[in-house]
Design a protein around this motif. Structure first.
Motif, PDB file in Angstrom:
ATOM      1  N   ALA A 526       0.833  -1.204   0.000  1.00 48.83           N
ATOM      2  CA  ALA A 526       0.000   0.000   0.000  1.00 48.83           C
ATOM      3  C   ALA A 526       0.866   1.251   0.000  1.00 48.83           C
ATOM      4  CB  ALA A 526      -0.924  -0.010   1.212  1.00 48.83           C
ATOM      5  N   ILE A 527       1.935   1.236   0.774  1.00 49.47           N
ATOM      6  CA  ILE A 527       2.845   2.396   0.812  1.00 49.47           C
ATOM      7  C   ILE A 527       3.562   2.537  -0.526  1.00 49.47           C
ATOM      8  CG2 ILE A 527       4.916   3.308   1.947  1.00 49.47           C
ATOM      9  CD1 ILE A 527       3.826   1.780   4.486  1.00 49.47           C
ATOM     10  N   TRP A 528       3.941   1.421  -1.131  1.00 48.21           N
ATOM     11  CA  TRP A 528       4.524   1.457  -2.471  1.00 48.21           C
ATOM     12  C   TRP A 528       3.520   2.076  -3.451  1.00 48.21           C
ATOM     13  CZ3 TRP A 528       5.841  -3.687  -5.531  1.00 48.21           C
ATOM     14  CH2 TRP A 528       6.400  -3.360  -6.778  1.00 48.21           C
ATOM     15  N   GLY A 529       2.257   1.657  -3.372  1.00 51.95           N
ATOM     16  CA  GLY A 529       1.241   2.189  -4.274  1.00 51.95           C
ATOM     17  C   GLY A 529       1.022   3.680  -4.090  1.00 51.95           C
ATOM     18  N   ILE A 530       0.858   4.116  -2.840  1.00 51.28           N
ATOM     19  CA  ILE A 530       0.650   5.549  -2.570  1.00 51.28           C
ATOM     20  C   ILE A 530       1.871   6.352  -3.004  1.00 51.28           C
ATOM     21  CG2 ILE A 530       0.376   7.260  -0.748  1.00 51.28           C
ATOM     22  CD1 ILE A 530      -2.199   5.862  -1.383  1.00 51.28           C
ATOM     23  N   GLY A 531       3.065   5.820  -2.713  1.00 50.99           N
ATOM     24  CA  GLY A 531       4.286   6.515  -3.134  1.00 50.99           C
ATOM     25  C   GLY A 531       4.376   6.652  -4.636  1.00 50.99           C
ATOM     26  N   ARG A 532       3.957   5.592  -5.364  1.00 49.91           N
ATOM     27  CA  ARG A 532       4.020   5.665  -6.834  1.00 49.91           C
ATOM     28  C   ARG A 532       3.017   6.684  -7.352  1.00 49.91           C
ATOM     29  NH1 ARG A 532       6.032   6.418 -10.825  1.00 49.91           N
ATOM     30  NH2 ARG A 532       6.845   5.001 -12.404  1.00 49.91           N
ATOM     31  N   PHE A 533       1.852   6.764  -6.711  1.00 50.89           N
ATOM     32  CA  PHE A 533       0.871   7.784  -7.106  1.00 50.89           C
ATOM     33  C   PHE A 533       1.439   9.180  -6.884  1.00 50.89           C
ATOM     34  CE2 PHE A 533      -2.469  10.778  -5.962  1.00 50.89           C
ATOM     35  CZ  PHE A 533      -3.325  10.691  -7.050  1.00 50.89           C
ATOM     36  N   LEU A 534       2.054   9.419  -5.739  1.00 51.37           N
ATOM     37  CA  LEU A 534       2.608  10.751  -5.449  1.00 51.37           C
ATOM     38  C   LEU A 534       3.736  11.105  -6.405  1.00 51.37           C
ATOM     39  CD1 LEU A 534       2.599  10.704  -1.530  1.00 51.37           C
ATOM     40  CD2 LEU A 534       0.969  11.827  -3.076  1.00 51.37           C
ATOM     41  N   SER A 535       4.412  10.085  -6.929  1.00 53.79           N
ATOM     42  CA  SER A 535       5.531  10.363  -7.837  1.00 53.79           C
ATOM     43  C   SER A 535       5.073  10.935  -9.169  1.00 53.79           C
ATOM     44  CB  SER A 535       6.340   9.075  -8.076  1.00 53.79           C
ATOM     45  OG  SER A 535       5.639   8.178  -8.932  1.00 53.79           O
ATOM     46  N   ILE A 536       3.788  10.712  -9.541  1.00 51.59           N
ATOM     47  CA  ILE A 536       3.294  11.259 -10.811  1.00 51.59           C
ATOM     48  C   ILE A 536       2.264  12.357 -10.579  1.00 51.59           C
ATOM     49  CG2 ILE A 536       3.689   9.055 -11.996  1.00 51.59           C
ATOM     50  CD1 ILE A 536       0.489   8.926 -12.098  1.00 51.59           C
ATOM     51  N   ALA A 537       2.095  12.779  -9.336  1.00 50.41           N
ATOM     52  CA  ALA A 537       1.037  13.756  -9.028  1.00 50.41           C
ATOM     53  C   ALA A 537       1.185  15.026  -9.854  1.00 50.41           C
ATOM     54  CB  ALA A 537       1.048  14.080  -7.539  1.00 50.41           C
ATOM     55  N   HIS A 538       2.429  15.425 -10.144  1.00 52.99           N
ATOM     56  CA  HIS A 538       2.663  16.657 -10.915  1.00 52.99           C
ATOM     57  C   HIS A 538       2.238  16.524 -12.379  1.00 52.99           C
ATOM     58  CE1 HIS A 538       6.054  14.054 -11.655  1.00 52.99           C
ATOM     59  NE2 HIS A 538       6.467  14.825 -12.642  1.00 52.99           N
ATOM     60  N   LEU A 539       1.980  15.285 -12.829  1.00 52.46           N
ATOM     61  CA  LEU A 539       1.553  15.055 -14.209  1.00 52.46           C
ATOM     62  C   LEU A 539       0.040  14.957 -14.351  1.00 52.46           C
ATOM     63  CD1 LEU A 539       4.128  12.256 -15.159  1.00 52.46           C
ATOM     64  CD2 LEU A 539       4.363  14.720 -15.563  1.00 52.46           C
ATOM     65  N   LEU A 540      -0.652  14.914 -13.225  1.00 53.43           N
ATOM     66  CA  LEU A 540      -2.093  14.682 -13.239  1.00 53.43           C
ATOM     67  C   LEU A 540      -2.864  15.971 -13.483  1.00 53.43           C
ATOM     68  CD1 LEU A 540      -2.289  12.251 -10.183  1.00 53.43           C
ATOM     69  CD2 LEU A 540      -2.356  11.647 -12.611  1.00 53.43           C
ATOM     70  N   PRO A 541      -4.068  15.883 -14.018  1.00 52.36           N
ATOM     71  CA  PRO A 541      -4.889  17.084 -14.241  1.00 52.36           C
ATOM     72  C   PRO A 541      -5.291  17.710 -12.913  1.00 52.36           C
ATOM     73  CG  PRO A 541      -6.144  15.093 -14.726  1.00 52.36           C
ATOM     74  CD  PRO A 541      -4.733  14.659 -14.519  1.00 52.36           C
ATOM     75  N   SER A 542      -5.631  18.977 -12.982  1.00 50.63           N
ATOM     76  CA  SER A 542      -5.915  19.755 -11.767  1.00 50.63           C
ATOM     77  C   SER A 542      -7.122  19.214 -11.005  1.00 50.63           C
ATOM     78  CB  SER A 542      -6.130  21.230 -12.125  1.00 50.63           C
ATOM     79  OG  SER A 542      -7.164  21.363 -13.085  1.00 50.63           O
ATOM     80  N   ASN A 543      -8.045  18.555 -11.707  1.00 49.11           N
ATOM     81  CA  ASN A 543      -9.227  18.060 -10.997  1.00 49.11           C
ATOM     82  C   ASN A 543      -8.925  16.860 -10.104  1.00 49.11           C
ATOM     83  OD1 ASN A 543      -8.912  16.031 -12.858  1.00 49.11           O
ATOM     84  ND2 ASN A 543     -10.874  16.353 -13.893  1.00 49.11           N
ATOM     85  N   MET A 544      -7.666  16.422 -10.093  1.00 49.43           N
ATOM     86  CA  MET A 544      -7.271  15.325  -9.204  1.00 49.43           C
ATOM     87  C   MET A 544      -6.437  15.820  -8.027  1.00 49.43           C
ATOM     88  SD  MET A 544      -6.484  12.211 -11.928  1.00 49.43           S
ATOM     89  CE  MET A 544      -6.353  10.960 -10.650  1.00 49.43           C
ATOM     90  N   GLU A 545      -6.376  17.140  -7.852  1.00 46.05           N
ATOM     91  CA  GLU A 545      -5.585  17.688  -6.750  1.00 46.05           C
ATOM     92  C   GLU A 545      -6.129  17.256  -5.390  1.00 46.05           C
ATOM     93  OE1 GLU A 545      -5.416  21.876  -7.367  1.00 46.05           O
ATOM     94  OE2 GLU A 545      -3.889  21.741  -8.956  1.00 46.05           O
ATOM     95  N   GLY A 546      -7.446  17.121  -5.278  1.00 47.97           N
ATOM     96  CA  GLY A 546      -8.038  16.683  -4.016  1.00 47.97           C
ATOM     97  C   GLY A 546      -7.600  15.273  -3.662  1.00 47.97           C
ATOM     98  N   LEU A 547      -7.566  14.402  -4.673  1.00 52.80           N
ATOM     99  CA  LEU A 547      -7.115  13.032  -4.439  1.00 52.80           C
ATOM    100  C   LEU A 547      -5.641  13.020  -4.040  1.00 52.80           C
ATOM    101  CD1 LEU A 547      -7.791  10.001  -4.547  1.00 52.80           C
ATOM    102  CD2 LEU A 547      -7.102  10.033  -6.963  1.00 52.80           C
ATOM    103  N   THR A 548      -4.859  13.851  -4.704  1.00 55.19           N
ATOM    104  CA  THR A 548      -3.438  13.941  -4.354  1.00 55.19           C
ATOM    105  C   THR A 548      -3.259  14.368  -2.911  1.00 55.19           C
ATOM    106  OG1 THR A 548      -2.841  14.470  -6.648  1.00 55.19           O
ATOM    107  CG2 THR A 548      -1.253  15.055  -4.934  1.00 55.19           C
ATOM    108  N   PHE A 549      -4.007  15.370  -2.483  1.00 57.73           N
ATOM    109  CA  PHE A 549      -3.911  15.864  -1.106  1.00 57.73           C
ATOM    110  C   PHE A 549      -4.268  14.758  -0.109  1.00 57.73           C
ATOM    111  CE2 PHE A 549      -5.847  17.759   2.684  1.00 57.73           C
ATOM    112  CZ  PHE A 549      -4.812  18.594   3.105  1.00 57.73           C
ATOM    113  N   SER A 550      -5.333  13.997  -0.385  1.00 64.18           N
ATOM    114  CA  SER A 550      -5.744  12.938   0.539  1.00 64.18           C
ATOM    115  C   SER A 550      -4.731  11.796   0.551  1.00 64.18           C
ATOM    116  CB  SER A 550      -7.138  12.430   0.180  1.00 64.18           C
ATOM    117  OG  SER A 550      -7.164  11.905  -1.129  1.00 64.18           O
TER     118      SER A 550
END
Length: 775
Positions: A526-550
């Motif tokens: 799970a930590i690997w998964g969350i970390g991998r998501f955070l690693s591409i957060a800067h590439l995601l559209p702005s409407n996913m900023e809430g998900l990134t924050f959580s």
């Protein structure tokens, strides 16, 4: 919309990829130009016959499997009564009615330096007017010849015996499709057994489609379907089924018998539609108009496979006892049809596994009895369907291509390294099929998701990792919804005091397994998964900023769980998560925790490391490669040289234990490899895709650190395990569904295509795409 930062990063990313690709293209162009050239002599579409269909299916399978490393030149057999023009320069007409044509084609093959081996599809009728010329043709060719006998007749007369023996002597290798045919060649014709290979008739891998939907599509709702198909002629003996129908219909008036296919063109030329007309006369005589339907076409493949998938019982009623194989029979198996067949050799051998029943030739009473038994036994039909699909995987065109490729390699020894497995195109079909509104479903029955198996944190973490990596490569917005589902699922599994729960049932409740099973590895993933998501957060559209924050909140709130980890794999997963998160989300606390975890894993290695055992535990079990990879990432995070030494030594040790020049040999879950155990091990089954995937991911990481080493070639060798370079020489990845089978058993590939296996393949395929390694 994609925000400005994401757009900039994407442009920069694509620029780097483009420059890298140009360099790679320059290096690999020479390798790609090496091909194995095959001249195939066979009937060929648009000629309408079973061997023509077989040949194009085989050619397509070889091209898909080996890509640009194989090429075909087709010499299309014709005669005076049936000839075709071809616009493609790689298809050359070969008129077997003209003796001089044989010598002309032989000379062309000999003088073409792009042809390395000749593959001939042989049926006696194709050369019946010029059999002597055919033997001269074989004798004139100075290249290896592989010949497939589509028919082998028992107890030959002297002429046939001499003909077949002469053919066999002039060929490098002989292929037959059944053990029975091989036995005839050896016992009745005296052909050397060493020269004979058995390559089962190819079948199509078919993605399961709901039978009810297909019946509705073809106007057959609420009908139970019997079917048969192929080019019609007296040998099909369809009248046997027509005479059985009245008895069947007494208690089953909803039955419909589909007769799929047009009359054989050769028969039409000789006697017109007399055979079809005789069948229509029987239908009228027995008043079967409402229960028999003729589909009088040469049916396109996709439509044919749908007709067969909606079939409840397939009937093969050929009355020729010497018919060695049937393509129609093979097609029916590939669609999971329960089969009732006459006892041709193909049917006798295949149906031994319980995928159908055998009836006597021209026995309508036996057919009606067997049909009634199966119509009244849904469980037995389902059992037959599963058994047939198990055979289909073994005989798939993909596996046929692998077997034929190995035969070519033996025949053309100096070019045996030219054939390279082709990287399959990305296919996320099964990933999306396994994903519902909640997240990733755990298991599947064959390729059908099994919602009763529920969901796991493990699989949704793997899915999040895989699709984040896919998005990073492709920027495909279609995967963003699924990424959101997986990330949200992980958040919902968070238990603040105890980390994460792993098991969720089909009614969305945490199960008792969460209290009974050690969850450390799931928490690490799970930590690997969350970390991998955070690693591409800067590439995601702005409407996913809430998900990134959580996700950042989840990441920070879970750090205390890391301190309780003692499983080496859980620690390694968590280190990967922290490493990826650190790309875009700096956290002093996370870095401190990484150092603590790295020291724990290092101490495990120190404790178990000896001169002959460079490992973190006293045994090798599953997911081994993630630990050396974590040590290498710790070196990247801290700069400490000891981590680099441990990483290199443990990775090289693992390679020595599980890889050789032939490929990867996964530590089986049936027999873990323990310290002091004899190196030599025979295959015992229990090889799973996740172990191959972790090895590939680790090899990718090591190649980046040691680009001059052999890690990249090891990576391509390991990936070929999915494509057939394994103990059973069968594909594990299913290109038709986009799923991956659940592993190698002792004698077969596991039919099911669950989440773990499918995502493991996808992670490995993404690594190959990043590496652009030729396999």
């Amino acid at each position: 919309m994609i925000n400005k930062r994401a757009k900039y990063n994407r442009r920069r990313h694509l620029s780097i990829v483009k420059d890298k690709q140009q360099i790679e293209d320059t290096i690999t162009n020479n390798i790609l130009s090496k091909t194995l050239g095959v001249a195939m002599v066979s009937s060929y579409p648009p000629r309408e016959c079973g061997i023509a269909t077989f040949s194009v299916d085989l050619e397509n399978a070889m091209k898909v499997r080996y890509g640009s490393s194989i090429s075909f030149k087709i010499y299309a057999l014709q005669n005076t009564n049936e000839s075709h023009d071809y616009e493609n320069d790689n298809i050359v007409p070969f008129n077997t009615d003209h003796k001089l044509e044989f010598l002309k084609i032989a000379k062309a093959i000999n003088h073409c330096d792009k042809i390395d081996v000749v593959l001939i599809q042989h049926e006696f009728g194709l050369f019946r007017k010029n059999e002597d010329s055919f033997l001269e043709f074989l004798a004139s060719i100075d290249k290896p010849i592989i010949l497939t006998f589509h028919t082998v007749l028992p107890e030959p007369n002297s002429t046939l015996l001499s003909n077949v023996r002469s053919i066999a002597k002039l060929c490098t290798g002989i292929i037959v499709m059944t053990q029975t045919s091989a036995n005839f060649l050896v016992q009745d014709y005296g052909v050397e057994s060493e020269k004979i290979s058995i390559v089962i008739h190819g079948t199509h891998l078919v993605a399961t489609t709901d039978k009810k939907i297909l019946k509705e599509k073809y106007g057959l709702s609420h009908r139970r379907i019997l079917s048969t198909f192929g080019l019609l002629g007296p040998g099909k003996n369809i009248e046997t089924t027509l005479y059985a129908l009245p008895t069947i219909l007494e208690d089953n008036p909803d039955v419909m018998f589909l007769i799929l296919g047009k009359t054989h063109p050769g028969l039409v030329a000789e006697s017109g539609e007399s055979y079809r007309e005789s069948l229509l006369h029987i239908v009228e005589k027995l008043n079967l108009h409402s229960n028999v339907k003729f589909v009088n076409n040469f049916i396109p493949l996709n439509e044919l496979l749908e007709y067969l998938q909606l079939t409840d019982i397939y009937i093969f009623s050929s009355k020729d006892p010497n018919q060695a194989v049937s393509g129609t029979f093979a097609y029916a198996l590939s669609c999971g049809c329960p089969i009732i067949s006459t006892p041709i050799p193909h049917a006798i051998e295949v149906l031994q596994n319980g995928s159908g029943r055998i009836m006597a030739f021209e026995d309508s009473n036996a057919l009606s009895k067997l049909t009634l038994e199966l119509l009244n036994d849904n469980d037995e039909r389902e059992k037959m369907r599963c058994n047939g699909l198990a055979h289909t995987l073994l005989s798939s065109w993909e596996n046929t291509a692998i077997k034929l490729g190995n035969i070519f390699k033996e025949a053309v020894c100096e070019k045996d390294d030219f054939l390279r497995f082709n990287l399959p195109e990305f296919n996320l079909q099964h990933v999306f099929r396994l994903t519902d509104d909640i997240g990733m479903i755990q298991f599947s029955n064959n390729d059908v998701p099994d919602i009763k198996s529920g969901y796991t944190l493990d699989d949704n973490s793997r899915a999040l990792i895989a699709l984040c990596e896919y998005y990073e490569l492709t920027y495909d917005p279609f995967v963003l919804t699924s990424i959101s589902k997986y990330a949200t699922f992980i958040q919902r599994c968070q238990r603040f005091e105890s980390g994460f729960y792993n098991y969720v049932n089909d009614i969305l409740l945490f199960t008792a397994q969460n209290d009974e099973v050690n969850l450390e590895d799931a928490n690490g993933r799970a930590i690997w998964g969350i970390g991998r998501f955070l690693s591409i957060a800067h590439l995601l559209p702005s409407n996913m900023e809430g998900l990134t924050f959580s996700c950042k909140e989840v990441y920070e709130q879970t750090h205390h769980v890391l301190l309780g980890m003692h499983s080496p794999r859980a620690i390694a997963f968590a280190i990967k998560g922290i490493y990826f998160a650190s790309r875009n989300h700096h956290s002093d606390r996370a870095n401190t925790l990484a150092i603590e975890l790295g020291q724990r894993l290092r101490n495990m290695y120190r404790h178990h490391n000896t001169e002959d055992w460079n490992w973190f535990e006293s045994h090798l079990t599953y997911g081994n490669a993630v630990m050396p990879e974590a040590m290498l990432l710790m070196h990247t995070l801290t700069g400490e040289n000891e981590y680099l030494v441990i990483a290199k030594n443990s990775m090289d040790f693992l390679i020595r234990k599980t890889m050789d020049l032939d490929g990867i040999h996964v530590v089986p879950n049936t027999n873990w490899n323990r310290e002091g155990q004899n190196e030599a091990q025979c295959f015992k089954g229990g090889e799973q895709p996740i172990d191959v995937s972790y090895m590939i991911l680790a090899l990718e990481t090591f190649h980046k650190k040691f680009p001059e080493s052999e890690y990249s070639s090891r990576l391509s060798s390991a990936f070929s395990w999915f494509l057939g370079n394994n103990a059973l020489k069968q594909i594990i990845y299913n290109p038709r569904t986009g799923g991956c089978h659940d592993g190698l058993e002792l004698t077969n590939v596991n039919l099911n295509q669950g989440a773990e296996s499918t995502l493991s393949y996808l992670l490995a395929r993404l690594a190959m795409e990043r590496m652009k390694v030729l396999i």
